[in-house]
Design a protein around this motif. Structure first.
Motif, PDB file in Angstrom:
ATOM      1  N   ALA A   1     -24.643 -47.426 -30.184  1.00 32.05           N
ATOM      2  CA  ALA A   1     -25.083 -48.600 -31.121  1.00 32.05           C
ATOM      3  C   ALA A   1     -25.045 -48.323 -32.508  1.00 32.05           C
ATOM      4  O   ALA A   1     -24.895 -49.150 -33.165  1.00 32.05           O
ATOM      5  N   LEU A   2     -25.239 -46.909 -32.840  1.00 30.92           N
ATOM      6  CA  LEU A   2     -25.359 -46.606 -34.161  1.00 30.92           C
ATOM      7  C   LEU A   2     -23.938 -46.843 -34.853  1.00 30.92           C
ATOM      8  O   LEU A   2     -23.579 -47.257 -35.992  1.00 30.92           O
ATOM      9  N   LEU A   3     -22.711 -46.156 -33.977  1.00 33.43           N
ATOM     10  CA  LEU A   3     -21.653 -46.513 -34.446  1.00 33.43           C
ATOM     11  C   LEU A   3     -21.038 -47.959 -34.612  1.00 33.43           C
ATOM     12  O   LEU A   3     -20.241 -48.198 -35.599  1.00 33.43           O
ATOM     13  N   ALA A   4     -21.382 -48.656 -33.834  1.00 27.68           N
ATOM     14  CA  ALA A   4     -21.113 -50.248 -33.807  1.00 27.68           C
ATOM     15  C   ALA A   4     -21.939 -50.853 -35.121  1.00 27.68           C
ATOM     16  O   ALA A   4     -21.090 -51.474 -35.809  1.00 27.68           O
ATOM     17  N   TYR A   5     -23.157 -50.520 -35.416  1.00 29.41           N
ATOM     18  CA  TYR A   5     -23.667 -50.825 -36.857  1.00 29.41           C
ATOM     19  C   TYR A   5     -23.051 -50.278 -37.854  1.00 29.41           C
ATOM     20  O   TYR A   5     -22.765 -51.070 -38.885  1.00 29.41           O
ATOM     21  N   GLY A   6     -22.568 -49.058 -38.050  1.00 27.29           N
ATOM     22  CA  GLY A   6     -21.852 -48.452 -39.011  1.00 27.29           C
ATOM     23  C   GLY A   6     -20.536 -49.310 -39.322  1.00 27.29           C
ATOM     24  O   GLY A   6     -20.296 -49.447 -40.346  1.00 27.29           O
ATOM     25  N   HIS A   7     -19.699 -49.616 -38.191  1.00 24.29           N
ATOM     26  CA  HIS A   7     -18.635 -50.316 -38.482  1.00 24.29           C
ATOM     27  C   HIS A   7     -18.790 -51.855 -38.846  1.00 24.29           C
ATOM     28  O   HIS A   7     -18.326 -52.586 -39.768  1.00 24.29           O
ATOM     29  N   ALA A   8     -19.741 -52.511 -38.109  1.00 24.70           N
ATOM     30  CA  ALA A   8     -20.285 -54.032 -38.266  1.00 24.70           C
ATOM     31  C   ALA A   8     -20.712 -54.308 -39.619  1.00 24.70           C
ATOM     32  O   ALA A   8     -20.426 -55.158 -40.321  1.00 24.70           O
ATOM     33  N   ARG A   9     -21.562 -53.286 -40.256  1.00 25.53           N
ATOM     34  CA  ARG A   9     -22.581 -53.665 -41.083  1.00 25.53           C
ATOM     35  C   ARG A   9     -21.864 -52.976 -42.529  1.00 25.53           C
ATOM     36  O   ARG A   9     -21.934 -53.708 -43.538  1.00 25.53           O
ATOM     37  N   HIS A  10     -21.275 -51.756 -42.247  1.00 21.78           N
ATOM     38  CA  HIS A  10     -20.808 -51.191 -43.346  1.00 21.78           C
ATOM     39  C   HIS A  10     -19.094 -51.301 -43.562  1.00 21.78           C
ATOM     40  O   HIS A  10     -18.993 -50.352 -44.483  1.00 21.78           O
ATOM     41  N   GLY A  11     -18.375 -51.509 -42.581  1.00 23.13           N
ATOM     42  CA  GLY A  11     -17.195 -51.288 -42.512  1.00 23.13           C
ATOM     43  C   GLY A  11     -16.457 -49.964 -42.324  1.00 23.13           C
ATOM     44  O   GLY A  11     -15.421 -49.667 -42.767  1.00 23.13           O
ATOM     45  N   LEU A  12     -17.173 -49.128 -41.717  1.00 25.10           N
ATOM     46  CA  LEU A  12     -16.969 -47.715 -41.294  1.00 25.10           C
ATOM     47  C   LEU A  12     -16.053 -47.747 -40.043  1.00 25.10           C
ATOM     48  O   LEU A  12     -16.444 -48.081 -39.093  1.00 25.10           O
TER      49      LEU A  12
END
Length: 180
Positions: free
Chosen positions: A114-125
């Motif tokens: 969930a943290l990885l998905a958040y980093g990608h979705a919210r911060h474009g990581l």
């Protein structure tokens, strides 16, 4: 009021608040929990206070940093996870630590994807790494379950060998950063 970032079936992830200092210290002053973190030494309360301030600065600068994990059922903070840039490294890195009472329940394996998905979705990581000691098999299992892959070994600032795991957002290439 702290900002809610994501939820999982059993966890709520939010930004750190001043009230989290006691739990931050409880986690990071535990010698067993700290065995695999940094130099392996527990952190004093003053260092935890400083880390709280650094984390708030990271929120302002990057929009992310370390976050509190709360049990949905209890509402209590059970640990932390986050995306950080230790020593100013360019790549964002997953970090996490839980109270010992929360170990062995699959909570890290629930939080990290969930943290990885958040980093990608919210911060474009698109690429996020994690470093782990070769002997830390439980954390390696957590990272593999989250879809991360072992991509290299490197020495940390103390000279100890770390395994480097990488996660790539779908369609962005391979874990080594190469396009397919």
């Amino acid at each position: 009021m702290t900002r809610l970032l994501f939820t999982t079936p059993r966890l709520r992830c939010r930004q750190w608040a001043a009230e989290d200092l006691d739990v931050i210290h409880a986690v990071y002053s535990d010698p067993e929990a700290m065995r695999w973190v940094g130099d392996g030494q527990p952190i004093r309360r003053t260092a935890c206070e400083h880390w709280l301030e650094v984390t708030w600065a990271n929120y302002s600068e990057r929009g992310y940093g370390m976050f509190a994990l709360e049990g949905i059922a209890s509402g209590a903070v059970i640990g932390f996870c986050g995306l950080v840039h230790p020593g100013g490294q360019v790549e964002p890195e997953v970090k996490y630590a839980l109270l010992r009472s929360a170990w062995g329940q699959g909570l890290a394996s629930e939080a990290i994807p969930a943290l990885l998905a958040y980093g990608h979705a919210r911060h474009g990581l698109d690429r996020i790494i994690a470093t782990v000691a070769p002997e830390n098999l439980p954390s390696q299992r957590v990272l593999l379950k989250a879809g991360m892959r072992l991509v290299e070994q490197r020495r940390d600032e103390s000279g100890a060998l770390d395994h480097v795991y990488a996660w790539l957002a779908s369609g962005t290439g391979t874990a080594t950063g190469q396009k397919p």
